[in-house]
Scaffold this motif. Structure first.
Motif, mmCIF file in Angstrom:
data_model
loop_
_atom_site.group_PDB
_atom_site.id
_atom_site.type_symbol
_atom_site.label_atom_id
_atom_site.label_comp_id
_atom_site.label_asym_id
_atom_site.label_seq_id
_atom_site.Cartn_x
_atom_site.Cartn_y
_atom_site.Cartn_z
ATOM 1 N N ARG A 183 0.197 -1.890 5.405
ATOM 2 C CA ARG A 183 -0.796 -2.197 6.430
ATOM 3 C C ARG A 183 -0.646 -3.661 6.792
ATOM 4 N NH1 ARG A 183 -3.998 2.234 6.368
ATOM 5 N NH2 ARG A 183 -4.491 3.147 4.375
ATOM 6 N N VAL A 208 0.963 6.348 4.245
ATOM 7 C CA VAL A 208 0.934 4.934 4.613
ATOM 8 C C VAL A 208 1.779 4.153 3.617
ATOM 9 C CG1 VAL A 208 -0.522 2.898 4.875
ATOM 10 C CG2 VAL A 208 -1.313 5.109 5.715
ATOM 11 N N THR A 216 3.578 3.958 8.689
ATOM 12 C CA THR A 216 3.643 5.227 7.974
ATOM 13 C C THR A 216 5.066 5.591 7.576
ATOM 14 O OG1 THR A 216 3.933 6.548 9.974
ATOM 15 C CG2 THR A 216 1.648 6.091 9.276
ATOM 16 N N ASP A 274 0.805 -1.208 0.000
ATOM 17 C CA ASP A 274 0.000 0.000 0.000
ATOM 18 C C ASP A 274 0.843 1.265 0.000
ATOM 19 O OD1 ASP A 274 -2.100 1.707 -0.004
ATOM 20 O OD2 ASP A 274 -2.737 1.322 2.045
ATOM 21 N N GLY A 315 -4.691 -4.337 9.330
ATOM 22 C CA GLY A 315 -5.338 -3.052 9.531
ATOM 23 C C GLY A 315 -4.478 -2.000 10.212
ATOM 24 N N VAL A 316 -3.293 -2.366 10.663
ATOM 25 C CA VAL A 316 -2.395 -1.412 11.320
ATOM 26 C C VAL A 316 -1.471 -0.809 10.262
ATOM 27 C CG1 VAL A 316 -0.593 -1.108 13.047
ATOM 28 C CG2 VAL A 316 -2.475 -2.706 13.484
ATOM 29 N N ALA A 317 -1.495 0.526 10.185
ATOM 30 C CA ALA A 317 -0.706 1.218 9.167
ATOM 31 C C ALA A 317 0.740 1.402 9.635
ATOM 32 C CB ALA A 317 -1.312 2.586 8.872
#
Length: 180
Positions: A51, A48, A58, A41, A54-56
């Motif tokens: 992931r 971002v 960055t 992603d 669901g935890v990004a």
């Protein structure tokens, strides 16, 4: 040799960042298994990069986590650039002096170093050793000949630089550092 342009520098930084993020992804893939790690992603908004469940992850997180290491890398890069410039200057001075004597650069260097070894005072060897004792990690007796040779080389290079036509252009080192 072609100088790197600013867009190239930015591309290198992007490649480094992408490599770092992919490296994290590969580690997560091995640790968590391929079904739990989603690593592609980089085009998603808000910085971002990846992931995982669901935890990004960055861009800011990766840059903060790697900042110290990247600063060390930058310092090392500057040392390499300065070292190459200095080595090239010394090599050209040696080639010129050797050509004037009608010998090879190696023959010139070997003869000049050998001639200077006996001229190095013991007090200078001791001072050099004391200043670097921890880094050397060996008793003076084990490194004394290497220290003498290093000091003889320094003396030779200083003499050649003083007698030769050497000009390091104002700002040259800074330009090197900013161009790559």
């Amino acid at each position: 040799m072609r100088a790197l342009t600013t867009p190239t520098v930015h591309n290198l930084r992007r490649l480094l960042l992408l490599t770092a993020s992919l490296g994290v992804g590969v580690v997560l893939w091995f640790v968590l298994g391929e079904s739990e790690a989603v690593v592609a992603d980089v085009s998603g908004g808000h910085g971002v990069l990846a992931r995982v469940n669901g935890v990004a992850i960055t861009e800011a997180e990766v840059l903060a986590a790697t900042a110290a290491e990247l600063r060390q890398l930058e310092t090392r890069r500057q040392e390499i650039l300065d070292g190459y410039l200095d080595a090239k200057v010394r090599a050209l001075l040696i080639e010129t002096a050797a050509r004037q004597r009608g010998v090879s650069p190696k023959q010139f260097l070997d003869a000049e170093i050998e001639a200077r070894l006996a001229e190095i005072p013991q007090a200078r060897v001791d001072a050099f050793y004391e200043a670097r004792k921890d880094a050397l990690g060996q008793p003076l007796e084990d490194v004394e000949n290497q220290i003498r040779e290093t000091l003889a080389r320094q003396d030779l290079f200083a003499e050649l630089a003083a007698s030769g036509d050497v000009e390091i252009v104002d700002g040259a080192r800074e330009r090197l550092r900013s161009n790559t």
